[in-house]
Design an enzyme around this catalytic site. Structure first.
Site, PDB file in Angstrom:
ATOM      1  CE  LYS A  16       4.951 -71.094  -1.420  1.00  0.00           C
ATOM      2  NZ  LYS A  16       5.713 -70.276  -2.204  1.00  0.00           N
ATOM      3  NE  ARG A  91       9.045 -68.541   3.769  1.00  0.00           N
ATOM      4  CZ  ARG A  91       7.732 -68.221   3.190  1.00  0.00           C
ATOM      5  NH1 ARG A  91       6.798 -68.797   3.522  1.00  0.00           N
ATOM      6  NH2 ARG A  91       7.889 -67.504   1.927  1.00  0.00           N
ATOM      7  NE  ARG A 130       2.900 -62.293  -5.967  1.00  0.00           N
ATOM      8  CZ  ARG A 130       3.356 -63.370  -5.214  1.00  0.00           C
ATOM      9  NH1 ARG A 130       2.841 -64.515  -5.093  1.00  0.00           N
ATOM     10  NH2 ARG A 130       4.545 -62.983  -4.439  1.00  0.00           N
ATOM     11  NE  ARG A 163       3.243 -60.870  -1.479  1.00  0.00           N
ATOM     12  CZ  ARG A 163       3.274 -62.166  -1.357  1.00  0.00           C
ATOM     13  NH1 ARG A 163       2.541 -63.057  -1.849  1.00  0.00           N
ATOM     14  NH2 ARG A 163       4.422 -62.524  -0.945  1.00  0.00           N
ATOM     15  NE  ARG A 174       9.294 -62.628  -1.346  1.00  0.00           N
ATOM     16  CZ  ARG A 174       8.247 -62.658  -2.062  1.00  0.00           C
ATOM     17  NH1 ARG A 174       8.091 -61.466  -2.885  1.00  0.00           N
ATOM     18  NH2 ARG A 174       7.266 -63.694  -2.137  1.00  0.00           N
TER      19      ARG A 174
HETATM   20  P1  AP5 Z   1       1.367 -67.507  -6.404  1.00  0.00           P
HETATM   21  O1  AP5 Z   1       0.379 -68.603  -6.531  1.00  0.00           O
HETATM   22  O2  AP5 Z   1       1.045 -66.314  -5.783  1.00  0.00           O
HETATM   23  O3  AP5 Z   1       2.836 -68.070  -5.764  1.00  0.00           O
HETATM   24  P2  AP5 Z   1       3.205 -68.285  -4.478  1.00  0.00           P
HETATM   25  O4  AP5 Z   1       4.112 -69.659  -4.477  1.00  0.00           O
HETATM   26  O5  AP5 Z   1       2.199 -68.724  -3.326  1.00  0.00           O
HETATM   27  O6  AP5 Z   1       4.208 -67.232  -4.082  1.00  0.00           O
HETATM   28  P3  AP5 Z   1       4.603 -66.168  -2.806  1.00  0.00           P
HETATM   29  O7  AP5 Z   1       5.356 -65.168  -3.412  1.00  0.00           O
HETATM   30  O8  AP5 Z   1       2.978 -66.031  -2.116  1.00  0.00           O
HETATM   31  O9  AP5 Z   1       5.232 -67.229  -1.919  1.00  0.00           O
HETATM   32  P4  AP5 Z   1       6.315 -66.811  -0.595  1.00  0.00           P
HETATM   33  O10 AP5 Z   1       6.481 -68.116  -0.207  1.00  0.00           O
HETATM   34  O11 AP5 Z   1       7.353 -65.865  -0.947  1.00  0.00           O
HETATM   35  O12 AP5 Z   1       5.256 -65.698   0.280  1.00  0.00           O
HETATM   36  P5  AP5 Z   1       4.538 -65.918   1.517  1.00  0.00           P
HETATM   37  O13 AP5 Z   1       3.299 -65.013   1.386  1.00  0.00           O
HETATM   38  O14 AP5 Z   1       4.345 -67.269   1.894  1.00  0.00           O
HETATM   39  O15 AP5 Z   1       2.058 -67.304  -7.988  1.00  0.00           O
HETATM   40  C1  AP5 Z   1       2.742 -66.307  -8.488  1.00  0.00           C
HETATM   41  C2  AP5 Z   1       2.676 -65.628  -9.569  1.00  0.00           C
HETATM   42  O16 AP5 Z   1       2.692 -66.543 -10.641  1.00  0.00           O
HETATM   43  C3  AP5 Z   1       1.261 -65.118  -9.921  1.00  0.00           C
HETATM   44  O17 AP5 Z   1       1.139 -63.822 -10.725  1.00  0.00           O
HETATM   45  C4  AP5 Z   1       0.364 -66.320 -10.372  1.00  0.00           C
HETATM   46  O18 AP5 Z   1      -0.843 -65.837 -11.408  1.00  0.00           O
HETATM   47  C5  AP5 Z   1       1.583 -66.737 -11.290  1.00  0.00           C
HETATM   48  N1  AP5 Z   1       1.608 -68.117 -11.834  1.00  0.00           N
HETATM   49  C6  AP5 Z   1       0.996 -69.286 -10.627  1.00  0.00           C
HETATM   50  N2  AP5 Z   1       1.305 -70.452 -11.107  1.00  0.00           N
HETATM   51  C7  AP5 Z   1       1.635 -70.185 -12.371  1.00  0.00           C
HETATM   52  C8  AP5 Z   1       1.730 -71.171 -13.487  1.00  0.00           C
HETATM   53  N3  AP5 Z   1       1.686 -72.414 -13.281  1.00  0.00           N
HETATM   54  N4  AP5 Z   1       2.242 -70.786 -14.615  1.00  0.00           N
HETATM   55  C9  AP5 Z   1       2.390 -69.351 -15.103  1.00  0.00           C
HETATM   56  N5  AP5 Z   1       2.077 -68.462 -13.905  1.00  0.00           N
HETATM   57  C10 AP5 Z   1       1.899 -68.980 -12.789  1.00  0.00           C
HETATM   58  O19 AP5 Z   1       5.492 -65.094   2.569  1.00  0.00           O
HETATM   59  C11 AP5 Z   1       5.638 -63.543   2.358  1.00  0.00           C
HETATM   60  C12 AP5 Z   1       6.584 -63.433   3.775  1.00  0.00           C
HETATM   61  O20 AP5 Z   1       6.012 -63.756   4.926  1.00  0.00           O
HETATM   62  C13 AP5 Z   1       8.224 -64.066   3.619  1.00  0.00           C
HETATM   63  O21 AP5 Z   1       8.985 -63.362   2.848  1.00  0.00           O
HETATM   64  C14 AP5 Z   1       8.579 -63.926   5.160  1.00  0.00           C
HETATM   65  O22 AP5 Z   1       8.978 -62.477   5.335  1.00  0.00           O
HETATM   66  C15 AP5 Z   1       6.878 -64.115   5.695  1.00  0.00           C
HETATM   67  N6  AP5 Z   1       6.810 -65.444   6.273  1.00  0.00           N
HETATM   68  C16 AP5 Z   1       5.793 -66.231   5.531  1.00  0.00           C
HETATM   69  N7  AP5 Z   1       5.754 -67.601   6.320  1.00  0.00           N
HETATM   70  C17 AP5 Z   1       6.781 -67.764   7.070  1.00  0.00           C
HETATM   71  C18 AP5 Z   1       7.494 -68.750   7.573  1.00  0.00           C
HETATM   72  N8  AP5 Z   1       6.844 -69.918   8.043  1.00  0.00           N
HETATM   73  N9  AP5 Z   1       8.712 -68.338   8.546  1.00  0.00           N
HETATM   74  C19 AP5 Z   1       9.286 -67.203   8.385  1.00  0.00           C
HETATM   75  N10 AP5 Z   1       8.701 -66.207   7.698  1.00  0.00           N
HETATM   76  C20 AP5 Z   1       7.511 -66.298   6.882  1.00  0.00           C
END
Ligand code: AP5
Length: 224
Positions: A16, A91, A130, A163, A174
């Protein structure tokens, strides 16, 4: 298309954030990523950060009430009038309902919810490799998207780190939380005709091309 109100949806590690960076370049719209907002709050030690840290470190969701008003206010701001890219929200069903109510109140609608489909084994591979720049936030992968110099950001040479919630014991949690609490929203948005599935296993460029094709089709449909 009058407004472009996009939700990037999918499990942790689905890409994402990677796609958001490209879409921001394409459309120059405000990018609202709840994970980034929370990590910044933790780093700054704000009240939100202090409340959120324990949940994030454990791989759990932060309570709805800490995020709903914040997100609703942000997407209602003046600079998001032409649209926004929302990542990581909603979420839970409560978050989705609050977003729908806010949109109705504003007389706006969600353009599309883009679901990036990636199987769990690949998510674990991506998350464990990552690395993120401490300064620029630029995201790398040690195998598929390595920096030019190991451990250093290509943009400014800043340090790359893993991270806290990307450690293996937290990643499993997660993914479980995603399947239990967030994945049910796939049918919620599908029933409302908003869901667009994207094969997230392809290369970042192919995924981006697919997203652009989906948005072009939506634009065409709007003119018919
Ligand atoms: P990346 O693009 O970083 O993936 P992402 O989908 O953004 O993953 P996240 O882990 O950031 O998502 P998340 O939803 O768990 O975390 P968030 O920060 O929202 O890509 C990942 C890796 O793959 C990278 O190394 C990249 O280079 C590689 N890659 C990407 N695309 C690729 C491809 N096509 N092919 C090969 N490799 C590829 O949330 C973190 C925490 O915050 C949650 O756990 C929760 O505690 C809290 N939180 C956030 N939002 C909420 C909410 N709305 N409600 C409650 N808690 C929340």
């Amino acid at each position: 298309m009058s407004e472009l109100n996009l939700i990037l949806f999918g499990p942790p590690g689905a890409g994402k954030g990677t796609q958001a960076a490209r879409l921001q370049e394409d459309f120059r719209l405000p990018y609202v990523a709840t994970g980034d907002i929370l990590r910044a709050a933790v780093k700054e030690g704000t009240e939100l950060g202090q409340k959120a840290k324990g949940f994030m470190d454990a791989g759990a969701l932060v309570p709805d009430e800490l995020l709903i008003d914040l997100v609703v206010d942000r997407i209602g701001a003046e600079d998001a009038r032409d649209g926004f890219i929302l990542d990581g929200f909603p979420r839970t069903r409560a978050q989705a309902d609050a977003l729908a109510a806010a949109f109705e109140g504003l007389g706006r609608r969600i353009t599309a919810v883009l679901l990036f489909d990636v199987p769990d084994e690949e998510l674990i591979r991506r998350i464990s490799g990552r690395r993120v720049s401490v300064k620029t936030g630029r995201v790398y992968h040690v195998e598929s998207d390595p920096p030019k110099h190991e451990g250093r950001c290509d943009v400014d040479g800043s340090r790359l780190v893993q991270r806290d919630d990307d450690k293996p014991e937290v990643v499993k949690q997660r993914l479980d939380v995603y399947h239990d609490q967030t994945e049910p929203l796939v049918s919620y948005y599908d029933e409302r005709g908003l869901l667009r599935r994207i094969d997230g296993t392809r290369s970042p460029t192919e995924v981006h091309d697919h997203v652009r094709a989906v948005l072009a089709t939506l634009r065409l449909e709007e003119t018919l």
